[in-house]
Design a protein around this motif. Structure first.
Motif, PDB file in Angstrom:
ATOM      1  N   ASP A  21      -6.694 -41.452  -4.824  1.00  9.95           N
ATOM      2  CA  ASP A  21      -5.384 -41.623  -5.444  1.00  9.95           C
ATOM      3  C   ASP A  21      -4.494 -42.410  -4.487  1.00  9.95           C
ATOM      4  O   ASP A  21      -4.179 -41.946  -3.390  1.00  9.95           O
ATOM      5  CB  ASP A  21      -4.788 -40.253  -5.738  1.00  9.95           C
ATOM      6  CG  ASP A  21      -3.444 -40.337  -6.456  1.00  9.95           C
ATOM      7  OD1 ASP A  21      -2.938 -41.463  -6.640  1.00  9.95           O
ATOM      8  OD2 ASP A  21      -2.907 -39.278  -6.824  1.00  9.95           O
ATOM      9  N   THR A  23      -1.463 -42.827  -4.442  1.00  9.68           N
ATOM     10  CA  THR A  23      -0.171 -42.190  -4.126  1.00  9.68           C
ATOM     11  C   THR A  23      -0.329 -41.053  -3.123  1.00  9.68           C
ATOM     12  O   THR A  23       0.667 -40.448  -2.726  1.00  9.68           O
ATOM     13  CB  THR A  23       0.481 -41.645  -5.417  1.00  9.68           C
ATOM     14  OG1 THR A  23      -0.365 -40.643  -5.989  1.00  9.68           O
ATOM     15  CG2 THR A  23       0.698 -42.760  -6.427  1.00  9.68           C
ATOM     16  N   ASP A  24      -1.550 -40.759  -2.741  1.00 10.79           N
ATOM     17  CA  ASP A  24      -1.820 -39.690  -1.759  1.00 10.79           C
ATOM     18  C   ASP A  24      -1.648 -40.273  -0.350  1.00 10.79           C
ATOM     19  O   ASP A  24      -2.565 -40.879   0.204  1.00 10.79           O
ATOM     20  CB  ASP A  24      -3.244 -39.163  -1.972  1.00 10.79           C
ATOM     21  CG  ASP A  24      -3.569 -37.988  -1.060  1.00 10.79           C
ATOM     22  OD1 ASP A  24      -2.786 -37.720  -0.119  1.00 10.79           O
ATOM     23  OD2 ASP A  24      -4.610 -37.346  -1.268  1.00 10.79           O
ATOM     24  N   THR A  54       0.312 -53.604  -3.532  1.00 11.77           N
ATOM     25  CA  THR A  54       0.235 -52.611  -4.609  1.00 11.77           C
ATOM     26  C   THR A  54       0.022 -53.349  -5.926  1.00 11.77           C
ATOM     27  O   THR A  54       0.864 -54.135  -6.349  1.00 11.77           O
ATOM     28  CB  THR A  54       1.507 -51.746  -4.665  1.00 11.77           C
ATOM     29  OG1 THR A  54       2.653 -52.562  -4.888  1.00 11.77           O
ATOM     30  CG2 THR A  54       1.697 -51.008  -3.354  1.00 11.77           C
ATOM     31  N   GLN A 107       4.868 -47.001  -9.790  1.00 12.27           N
ATOM     32  CA  GLN A 107       3.982 -46.614  -8.684  1.00 12.27           C
ATOM     33  C   GLN A 107       3.865 -47.740  -7.665  1.00 12.27           C
ATOM     34  O   GLN A 107       3.895 -47.499  -6.449  1.00 12.27           O
ATOM     35  CB  GLN A 107       2.605 -46.261  -9.243  1.00 12.27           C
ATOM     36  CG  GLN A 107       1.613 -45.767  -8.195  1.00 12.27           C
ATOM     37  CD  GLN A 107       0.350 -45.233  -8.842  1.00 12.27           C
ATOM     38  OE1 GLN A 107       0.411 -44.361  -9.710  1.00 12.27           O
ATOM     39  NE2 GLN A 107      -0.795 -45.767  -8.434  1.00 12.27           N
ATOM     40  N   ASN A 108       3.754 -48.958  -8.145  1.00 13.53           N
ATOM     41  CA  ASN A 108       3.648 -50.107  -7.245  1.00 13.53           C
ATOM     42  C   ASN A 108       4.870 -50.228  -6.349  1.00 13.53           C
ATOM     43  O   ASN A 108       4.760 -50.446  -5.139  1.00 13.53           O
ATOM     44  CB  ASN A 108       3.469 -51.394  -8.055  1.00 13.53           C
ATOM     45  CG  ASN A 108       2.095 -51.495  -8.684  1.00 13.53           C
ATOM     46  OD1 ASN A 108       1.160 -50.829  -8.263  1.00 13.53           O
ATOM     47  ND2 ASN A 108       1.977 -52.320  -9.699  1.00 13.53           N
ATOM     48  N   LEU A 163       7.177 -47.870  -5.628  1.00 15.29           N
ATOM     49  CA  LEU A 163       7.324 -46.700  -4.749  1.00 15.29           C
ATOM     50  C   LEU A 163       6.408 -46.811  -3.536  1.00 15.29           C
ATOM     51  O   LEU A 163       6.827 -46.590  -2.387  1.00 15.29           O
ATOM     52  CB  LEU A 163       7.016 -45.419  -5.534  1.00 15.29           C
ATOM     53  CG  LEU A 163       7.111 -44.112  -4.742  1.00 15.29           C
ATOM     54  CD1 LEU A 163       8.524 -43.901  -4.224  1.00 15.29           C
ATOM     55  CD2 LEU A 163       6.683 -42.928  -5.617  1.00 15.29           C
ATOM     56  N   LEU A 164       5.158 -47.179  -3.765  1.00 15.95           N
ATOM     57  CA  LEU A 164       4.210 -47.331  -2.661  1.00 15.95           C
ATOM     58  C   LEU A 164       4.597 -48.484  -1.745  1.00 15.95           C
ATOM     59  O   LEU A 164       4.429 -48.406  -0.524  1.00 15.95           O
ATOM     60  CB  LEU A 164       2.801 -47.555  -3.212  1.00 15.95           C
ATOM     61  CG  LEU A 164       2.087 -46.318  -3.763  1.00 15.95           C
ATOM     62  CD1 LEU A 164       0.814 -46.720  -4.504  1.00 15.95           C
ATOM     63  CD2 LEU A 164       1.765 -45.341  -2.647  1.00 15.95           C
ATOM     64  N   THR A 219       7.385 -47.330   0.490  1.00 15.28           N
ATOM     65  CA  THR A 219       6.817 -46.414   1.483  1.00 15.28           C
ATOM     66  C   THR A 219       6.119 -47.188   2.592  1.00 15.28           C
ATOM     67  O   THR A 219       6.295 -46.900   3.789  1.00 15.28           O
ATOM     68  CB  THR A 219       5.826 -45.445   0.815  1.00 15.28           C
ATOM     69  OG1 THR A 219       6.499 -44.713  -0.210  1.00 15.28           O
ATOM     70  CG2 THR A 219       5.249 -44.475   1.839  1.00 15.28           C
TER      71      THR A 219
END
Length: 448
Positions: free
Chosen positions: A281, A283-284, A301, A308-309, A311-312, A315
């Motif tokens: 995953d 996002t892990d 990403t 999700q792209n 956010l990652l 990060t």
């Protein structure tokens, strides 16, 4: 021109939006009646609620009389079949959207055997832009675009610190024969205006007379051609991840590709060479840390989820990874990008649509178009006597914020324009335009 868009998927809608403002007669063919109703209310287009694979439908609409047929449904097979039918029935030029890597391996064979003039692949197009950024570190070839006696360069503002903190009028005073065409800041390309200033870390696009620009080019560009990128992590093993992982691996980069779907991982492991495929995953963060996320030179990403792209990507940037790139398809997220600190955000639909526009605009005396960070393009056009921009000064044109006429080449002289500059017939005009402003560009090139 007469243009048919058959199979009005996301790309078809994007192309329709861009071309509808030009001097084209557009016909949309699709089975989705609600979609056609919405587009017919929004744009001046003709709609046919039928299956584009039906030869009877194509014959009845006179497909052989069309200048361009664009097959852009969600199915590669349908697009190739429709393209083949249209070409066989006499259409002058056929463009088909094809995405599957299995088909792309036989790109030239498919194009020749099916009679399709142009194949468009959104995933491969975005891969090309990411690769160019990571390996060459420039959006432009070698960091410079030249045409005749005009040139445009891109460089980090820190290479010319006297420009940092200066507003556009102040930059013009320092460099009177040049113009800042655009600024790339925190992953977003913007067209600067009077109130904007150059900040530290901005990528600046500067246009002017070729010899003067080349002198600056010697001072602001590194002599080495490529970066020393060695380790890249890609989140998402879809088509974009597939193409990018293979392209980077072939260049010699150590690539880790993270994909959540086990069956997809098995598929990738048999088709992508010299790439570490990780079933996990994306996002892990604990898992990413175990895979040495923080040691990566670049982080991409490319999942199917925009949220999700982003956010990652944020990060990864907060953890100090130098180059972070994200694939985002929804335009309503673009206004958020500048505040996120991501290095590059790309929309595959915008890039693919721009490719189609450049093909069609080529008939309007457009000499060339060059993508800039996948968000804007430099368009060079010969001003025809029947174009809407002829015999108007720039102030009268009321150009949108996302478009700028950066240079005019007339009778051997380079003109860096201001509001009083008037476009004359046969001028070679260089326009810097965000891909979101393509409809406005079509208006500019439209016949009076």
């Amino acid at each position: 021109m007469d243009i048919a868009i058959i199979g009005v998927g996301k790309l078809g809608v994007k192309v329709c939006e861009g071309l509808a403002e030009g001097d084209h007669s557009i016909t949309l063919v699709d089975m989705n009646e609600n979609l056609l109703d919405r587009l017919s209310q929004q744009f001046d287009v003709m709609t046919i609620n039928e299956d584009g694979r039906d030869i009877g439908v194509l014959s009845e609409m006179g497909i052989g009389s069309y200048d361009y047929v664009i097959a852009s449904s969600g199915s590669d097979e349908t697009n190739m079949i429709v393209g083949r039918f249209a070409k066989e029935m006499g259409a002058r030029s056929v463009i088909a959207r094809v995405r599957d890597p299995e088909y792309m391996k036989h790109f030239d064979f498919i194009r020749r055997s099916m009679g399709i003039d142009y194949l468009v692949n959104p995933d491969f197009a975005i891969t090309t832009e990411i690769y160019k950024y990571l390996v060459d570190k420039y959006s432009l070839e070698g960091g410079i675009f030249t045409s005749g006696k005009t040139a445009l360069i891109e460089f980090d503002s820190r290479k010319k610190p006297e420009l940092i903190g200066k507003s556009m009028p102040e930059v013009r005073a320092l460099l009177p024969n040049m113009l800042v065409a655009a600024i790339s800041r925190n992953g977003k390309v913007i067209i600067p205006h009077g109130g904007d200033s150059i900040l530290e870390g901005d990528v600046v696009y500067l246009v002017g007379e070729k010899e003067e620009i080349e002198e600056i080019n010697k001072k602001v560009h590194d002599k080495r051609k490529h970066t020393d990128v060695q380790k890249v992590m890609i989140i998402g093993g879809g088509k974009t991840g597939f193409y990018l992982a293979q392209k980077l691996a072939d260049y010699g980069v150590s690539v880790k590709l993270v994909e959540q779907n086990k069956a997809r991982c098995q598929y990738l492991s048999t088709r992508v060479r010299n790439v570490m495929i990780i079933n996990g995953d994306g996002t892990d963060i604990d898992m990413l840390e175990e895979e040495n996320m923080d040691d990566m030179d670049a982080f991409v990403t490319a999942t199917g989820l925009d949220e999700q792209n982003l956010l990652l990507a944020v990060t990864a940037k907060q953890r100090g990874i130098e180059d972070v790139i994200s694939k985002v398809s929804r335009e309503d997220y673009l206004s958020l990008i500048q505040n996120m600190g991501v290095d590059m955000v790309l929309n595959p639909l915008d890039i693919s649509a721009a490719g189609i526009f450049s093909i069609i605009q080529g008939e309007k005396r457009v000499i060339s178009s060059t993508l800039v960070q996948g968000q804007a393009e430099i368009v060079e056009v010969v001003a025809g006597k029947d174009m809407a921009m002829i015999n108007k000064n720039l102030a009268e044109m009321e150009l949108p914020k996302g478009m700028l006429i950066t240079a005019v080449y007339r009778n051997g002289e380079v003109i860096i324009p201001d509001g009083k500059t008037r476009i004359m017939e046969n001028d070679r005009v260089i326009i810097f335009c965000l891909l979101t402003e393509v409809p406005e560009l079509e208006k500019l090139l439209k016949r009076k």
